[in-house]
Design a protein around this motif. Sequence first.
Motif, short mmCIF file in Angstrom:
data_model
loop_
_atom_site.label_atom_id
_atom_site.label_comp_id
_atom_site.label_asym_id
_atom_site.label_seq_id
_atom_site.Cartn_x
_atom_site.Cartn_y
_atom_site.Cartn_z
N ASP A 26 0.77 -1.10 0.05
CA ASP A 26 -0.16 -0.26 0.10
C ASP A 26 0.91 1.19 -0.14
N ARG A 27 1.80 1.38 0.77
CA ARG A 27 3.01 2.68 0.99
C ARG A 27 3.24 2.60 -0.54
N ARG A 30 0.96 3.94 -3.13
CA ARG A 30 0.83 5.20 -2.98
C ARG A 30 2.01 6.07 -3.13
N ARG A 31 3.26 5.61 -2.94
CA ARG A 31 4.38 6.38 -3.45
C ARG A 31 4.55 6.58 -4.77
N SER A 33 1.79 6.65 -6.86
CA SER A 33 1.13 7.65 -7.51
C SER A 33 0.23 8.42 -6.39
N PRO A 34 1.07 9.36 -5.85
CA PRO A 34 0.75 10.11 -4.62
C PRO A 34 -0.62 10.84 -4.99
N CYS A 36 -3.59 9.85 -5.60
CA CYS A 36 -4.31 9.11 -6.49
C CYS A 36 -5.64 8.72 -5.75
N LEU A 38 -8.55 6.71 -4.46
CA LEU A 38 -8.66 5.57 -3.50
C LEU A 38 -9.80 4.79 -3.67
N TYR A 58 -6.43 1.85 -6.70
CA TYR A 58 -5.72 2.99 -6.77
C TYR A 58 -5.69 3.59 -8.12
#
Length: 147
Positions: A26-27, A30-31, A33-34, A36, A38, A58
């Motif tokens: 998950d981290r 998200r890194r 595609s900051p 994005c 959810l 995501y």
Amino acid sequence: MNTAEQIAAYITGQPGAKQAELQELDRLIRRLSPGCTLWFLDGRNGEGKVVANPNIGYGSYTIKYADGTSRKFYQVGLSANTTGISVYIMGIADKTYLARTYGAQLGKASITGYCIKFRTLKNIDLDTLEAAIQYGFEAGDEVREGA
């Protein structure tokens, strides 16, 4: 619960090792595609019947169907399953692309047209998985036509 809370509850509801690996993925996602969009899909259909594993989504892309209709869906997905973890790279028109491009370097994983499934992160090359996920975010709608 909002989407972020549903995602957190889903991840923390997994057993120890799988929970830690889902948190790591998950981290990572998200890194890549900051900020994005959810998604959280609980695996239930319109009648409330469980038809799939819950999954986290995501990003966002438009699925365009042959009949001319379309709908929004996530670009990259993450889900726990009975034997491990699945990562979904959605909307790839060439169903051999993931296996051809990442299969030899990925390690112990099964790869279908849009799913990379593995037992544990220890069995795969995380840099290769990251490259596949990055591809999922970078591929434009033109690659996804007719998905």
